[in-house]
Design a protein around this motif. Structure first.
Motif, PDB file in Angstrom:
ATOM      1  N   LYS A   1      -3.693  -5.345  -1.732  1.00 15.67           N
ATOM      2  CA  LYS A   1      -2.376  -4.836  -2.177  1.00 15.67           C
ATOM      3  C   LYS A   1      -1.183  -5.483  -1.751  1.00 15.67           C
ATOM      4  O   LYS A   1      -0.100  -5.148  -1.866  1.00 15.67           O
ATOM      5  CB  LYS A   1      -2.189  -3.446  -1.405  1.00 15.67           C
ATOM      6  CG  LYS A   1      -3.216  -2.260  -1.762  1.00 15.67           C
ATOM      7  CD  LYS A   1      -3.070  -1.684  -3.171  1.00 15.67           C
ATOM      8  CE  LYS A   1      -4.214  -0.345  -3.136  1.00 15.67           C
ATOM      9  NZ  LYS A   1      -5.249  -0.470  -3.009  1.00 15.67           N
TER      10      LYS A   1
ATOM     11  N   THR B   1       0.842  -1.203   0.209  1.00 13.23           N
ATOM     12  CA  THR B   1       0.043  -0.010   0.106  1.00 13.23           C
ATOM     13  C   THR B   1       0.828   1.267   0.060  1.00 13.23           C
ATOM     14  O   THR B   1       0.579   2.424  -0.809  1.00 13.23           O
ATOM     15  CB  THR B   1      -0.932   0.017   1.165  1.00 13.23           C
ATOM     16  OG1 THR B   1      -1.850  -1.160   1.095  1.00 13.23           O
ATOM     17  CG2 THR B   1      -1.754   1.236   1.380  1.00 13.23           C
TER      18      THR B   1
ATOM     19  N   THR C   1      -6.649   2.374  -9.036  1.00 20.18           N
ATOM     20  CA  THR C   1      -8.163   2.183  -8.845  1.00 20.18           C
ATOM     21  C   THR C   1      -8.576   0.862  -8.413  1.00 20.18           C
ATOM     22  O   THR C   1      -9.613   0.374  -8.031  1.00 20.18           O
ATOM     23  CB  THR C   1      -8.795   2.157 -10.321  1.00 20.18           C
ATOM     24  OG1 THR C   1      -7.992   1.357 -11.137  1.00 20.18           O
ATOM     25  CG2 THR C   1      -8.773   3.554 -10.860  1.00 20.18           C
ATOM     26  N   THR C   2      -7.170  -0.030  -8.200  1.00 17.95           N
ATOM     27  CA  THR C   2      -7.326  -1.259  -7.631  1.00 17.95           C
ATOM     28  C   THR C   2      -8.139  -1.273  -6.188  1.00 17.95           C
ATOM     29  O   THR C   2      -7.808  -0.698  -5.495  1.00 17.95           O
ATOM     30  CB  THR C   2      -5.884  -2.234  -7.397  1.00 17.95           C
ATOM     31  OG1 THR C   2      -5.527  -1.676  -8.492  1.00 17.95           O
ATOM     32  CG2 THR C   2      -6.259  -3.386  -7.408  1.00 17.95           C
ATOM     33  N   LYS C   3      -9.310  -1.962  -6.144  1.00 15.66           N
ATOM     34  CA  LYS C   3     -10.006  -2.082  -4.757  1.00 15.66           C
ATOM     35  C   LYS C   3      -9.550  -3.249  -4.196  1.00 15.66           C
ATOM     36  O   LYS C   3      -9.729  -3.227  -2.638  1.00 15.66           O
ATOM     37  CB  LYS C   3     -11.461  -2.184  -4.823  1.00 15.66           C
ATOM     38  CG  LYS C   3     -11.900  -0.621  -5.513  1.00 15.66           C
ATOM     39  CD  LYS C   3     -13.361  -0.194  -5.406  1.00 15.66           C
ATOM     40  CE  LYS C   3     -13.768   0.967  -6.143  1.00 15.66           C
ATOM     41  NZ  LYS C   3     -14.013   0.636  -7.496  1.00 15.66           N
TER      42      LYS C   3
END
Lengths: 248, 248
Positions: free
Chosen positions: A168, A155, A163-165
């Protein structure tokens, strides 16, 4: 009917990145334009392993597409390279099973980043490396790189624009740097990369190399999982998508 | 009032050559544009060691100009490089005596030519070397190069487009080639060069390397002094004006 996998290289300098965009010259757009000609006006959709940003290069990007044509693989390569512009080249062409997907089947990606560490500008490097004029201590950068290897939540090293939800968490099999003459080469091999992750990591490494952070900071930053702590990225022209590996 | 000598490097890819031309982006034009700004709208004429063609690069082109300004040399360099575009860079700035002339005082020029000898195209080489895919025997090329060293009438190796009416006699202090990996580097050092001479020589050397001529042909061609015997030139993007030497 068949599925074709291509490894392509491109000089990112004159492309507005990979992703297709109206009225912009993109890698995706040029590839589909060539395929449109081969298929006599029939649109053929390509699928890449992932996108690259404007100015980012590729030695080994991978794409796939489906075609109704039965053409020997050597002829595919010749036909595509005849139609493609000089800054985009198909290295290899392979027939793959129907189940193959250039994005979902990736097991490893390798990125490299080049820093040209000289006081004087080199006009021949300007589009192909990040010209950084201040002295760098490569040994502390090498130590800092080692803290990134392994499985971590990255992170801290992800872009605020990401935009990756999802998760991480990624695994880096290799994070290393070497100095040869004035050139510093970073190698990152991993299961996957977050948006701008390599460029944020290299930015942090240049802080370490200048003594603005100590190497152990990198380990601490990882643990904090806060993307606001970093985020300064180095410029795109030093970055190369080097190789994409699939399960064989 | 003083005379300033600059060594400049440029990536020739996006220039329409050196010589100033209306509405074209040239090295001469960009240099005078920067000087015009420094001199607050007063035109300052630059004089190069010689011209280079479209697509030809320079690691060490030399120019001079006269200025009414008294500015420390380091500031000249910084001011020029701030105003010049990224593909044109001033390496060094020197104050020279009133009698100095960048063209007439040359005692030696060095050109290099790069051939990328690989079957596969490399998108990163396309503007910086001649990509030549057929096998070349470097040892016969090295032998052929040796016949060119020394003082000769180079009419055979001059372009039909040449406008020089004077003597075609020149002295080559060095004519050599080396292969390192896929890269072949030609080095030519001489008292002066005829128009297109390096590119015509390299073209002949590639004939020798492919076995289409034998090395001794080169010596015989020199003696014939007939420009119609050769004249096929290799492309400009492999050529670099490497260094210009003046009596000191």
């Amino acid at each position: 009917m068949g599925k074709i996998k291509c490894e392509v290289s491109y000089d990112g300098t004159n492309f507005s990145g990979f992703q297709i965009q109206p009225k912009k010259r993109t890698v995706h757009g040029e590839l589909e334009k060539a395929l449109l000609k081969i298929h006599k006006g029939e649109h053929v959709r390509i699928h890449p392993s992932g996108r690259t940003d404007t100015g980012v290069h590729a030695k080994g990007q991978t794409i796939h597409f489906e075609t109704p044509f039965q053409i020997p693989l050597d002829n595919w390569k010749r036909a595509l390279n005849t139609l493609l512009p000089g800054d985009l080249y198909v290295n290899t062409v392979e027939a793959v099973p129907e189940s193959f997907h250039a994005r979902y089947d990736v097991i490893e990606k390798e990125y490299r980043y080049y820093v040209w560490n000289e006081k004087e500008m080199d006009v021949f490097k300007r589009n192909y490396a990040y010209q950084f004029q201040y002295p760098l201590d490569i040994s502390v950068m090498q130590e800092a790189c080692r803290y990134l290897e392994g499985t971590h939540d990255f992170t801290t090293f992800s872009s605020a624009k990401a935009t990756t939800k999802g998760s991480k968490v990624r695994t880096l099999y290799q994070a290393s740097c070497e100095k040869r003459g004035s050139e510093i080469e970073f190698i990152f091999r991993g299961s996957g990369f977050l948006y701008n992750m390599v460029r944020i990591i290299v930015g942090a490494m240049l802080d370490v190399g200048q003594g603005r952070r100590n190497p152990l900071d990198i380990a601490k930053l990882l643990e904090k999982k806060d993307r606001r702590l970093l985020g300064e990225t180095v410029p795109p022209q030093g970055l190369y998508l080097w190789k994409v590996t699939y399960k064989s």
